[in-house]
Design an enzyme around this catalytic site. Structure first.
Site, short mmCIF file in Angstrom:
data_model
loop_
_atom_site.label_atom_id
_atom_site.label_comp_id
_atom_site.label_asym_id
_atom_site.label_seq_id
_atom_site.Cartn_x
_atom_site.Cartn_y
_atom_site.Cartn_z
CG LEU A 142 -1.98 -1.36 1.26
CD1 LEU A 142 -2.65 -1.14 2.50
CD2 LEU A 142 -3.04 -0.80 0.10
CB SER A 145 8.49 1.94 1.46
OG SER A 145 8.14 2.14 0.18
CG ASP A 203 3.83 3.54 -4.11
OD1 ASP A 203 2.74 3.76 -4.93
OD2 ASP A 203 4.27 2.62 -4.05
#
Length: 396
Positions: A142, A145, A203
């Site tokens: 998800l 990191s 991300d």
């Protein structure tokens, strides 16, 4: 020692995942922020040490500043942050005993922290204590990191004075200006490179900017509209290797190019249609027809991902359990297990959600009811955080 003027810095950051699209091999994908957060507190100390507690781990790790200083000998200027300093990274691996082939999440998080700390504070290493806690487990696919790296980047750069501390006494939370956010994102991407090797940058961009992003041909574009959608997030607890799964998709494309090319083109079309639908929802308000379209796109995308070879029986179970109640689900992240999302319509009854969660938990899964489209990294005052979060951060 450099003087840190902000006593305590608290940064909240959202996790992220791919909402619609396919695996970095399709032309267009949409990524979205998830309203479950990672919190970081940075404090200046006079201990002569650097200390960090990693997300959801009670034990602090610490290093003497005098032991860290020799690692900076011969370090390159960071410049435009396009490349890691391979020599510094090698020295850090030797210093920490972390091997080149290590994929251990904790070890990679340590490397990312030490690398960013040393390069941000290179001119004058500071005694600091960093505490990190997340509302989600790490390693669930998800973007945890990236949330960690975005928080580290924002906190360290603020503490060093490289970027401002935007919070005023009258505010409970604040965001940095566009240029400073871009710098936070670039530093966070360096941390992602240490942990993942060759990340897309999606991300950390979602964690920085929040909301929705379009990923197309390597280019990442934040979208200005942010419709908030309710979802059920399910963690199957099935372990998977992103590297292996991605490799398998690429092998299938190479083996059956005439078969897979139309699939990838369809995935891109699904992403574009989803973006158009979300834009209409943000502009004119959501309607039942908008939700009907999103549900159909979720089903189509899930079928595409199964064709690409990244499905799993646990994800099939998720889709079966939710569809029996009129809800629509798809995998997110790498697939092969990991996590899935279920769209919740505004009129979805609480009893339906509760019974769905109970059945999914009986399958051995974890579930959270949350939302997507949340803002990205922010600096918070104590008043902006719940007492439960403050209690956890103060317990370290």
């Amino acid at each position: 020692m450099v003087r840190i003027t902000i006593g305590v810095l608290r940064v909240g950051d959202c996790e992220s995942f791919i909402l619609i699209g396919g695996y970095g091999v399709s032309d267009v994908a949409l990524a979205v922020s998830l309203n479950l957060r990672t919190f970081l507190r940075l404090q200046s100390t006079s201990s002569g040490e650097v200390r960090i507690n990693l997300p959801n781990i009670d034990t602090f790790l610490s290093w003497e500043i005098t032991a860290l200083q020799p690692l900076l000998a011969g370090c390159k200027e960071q410049g435009d942050l396009k490349e890691l300093d391979a020599d510094l990274l090698k020295r850090l691996r030797e210093f920490t005993g972390i091997s080149d082939d290590s994929t251990d999440t904790r070890s990679m998080a340590v490397l990312a922290f030490l690398y960013m700390y040393l390069t941000v504070f290179a001119e004058d290493l500071a005694s600091i204590t960093v505490s990190v806690w997340s509302e989600l487990p790490t390693g669930a696919g998800l973007g945890s990191s990236a949330a960690y790296n975005v928080c580290l980047s924002a906190a360290l750069l603020s503490a060093r004075g490289t970027i401002s501390s935007p919070l005023t006494p009258q505010q409970e939370s604040a965001r940095w200006c566009k240029d400073e956010m871009e710098l936070i994102n670039r530093w966070a991407f360096m941390g992602e490179k240490i942990i993942h090797g060759n990340p897309s940058g999606v991300d950390n961009a979602v964690g920085t900017w929040g909301g929705f992003l379009r990923y197309q041909a390597g280019n990442i574009t934040p979208l200005s509209w942010v419709p908030i959608l309710r979802i059920l997030l399910t963690y199957t607890k099935v372990p998977r290797s992103t590297k292996v799964l991605v490799s398998g998709v690429k092998d299938k494309i190479n083996k059956f190019p005439s078969v897979m090319k139309p699939v990838l083109e369809s995935v891109s079309a699904v992403s574009c249609t989803c973006e158009q639908t979300l834009t209409e929802m943000a502009t004119h308000g959501p309607s039942a027809e908008h939700y009907n379209i999103l549900e159909e796109l979720i089903d189509i995308n899930q079928h595409h991902l199964n064709v690409m070879g990244v499905g799993h029986s646990s994800l099939d179970t998720l889709c079966r359990v939710t569809l029996a109640r009129g809800l629509h689900s798809k995998l997110t992240g790498a697939g092969g297990g990991g996590c899935g999302i279920t769209l919740l319509r505004p009129e979805t009854d609480t009893s339906v959600i509760q019974s769905t969660v109970e059945e999914l938990k009986s399958c051995g899964f974890d579930c959270w009811e949350t939302s997507i489209g949340a803002p990205g990294v922010q600096q918070h005052s104590s008043a902006a955080l719940g007492q439960d979060i403050l209690k956890i951060l103060n317990s370290y």
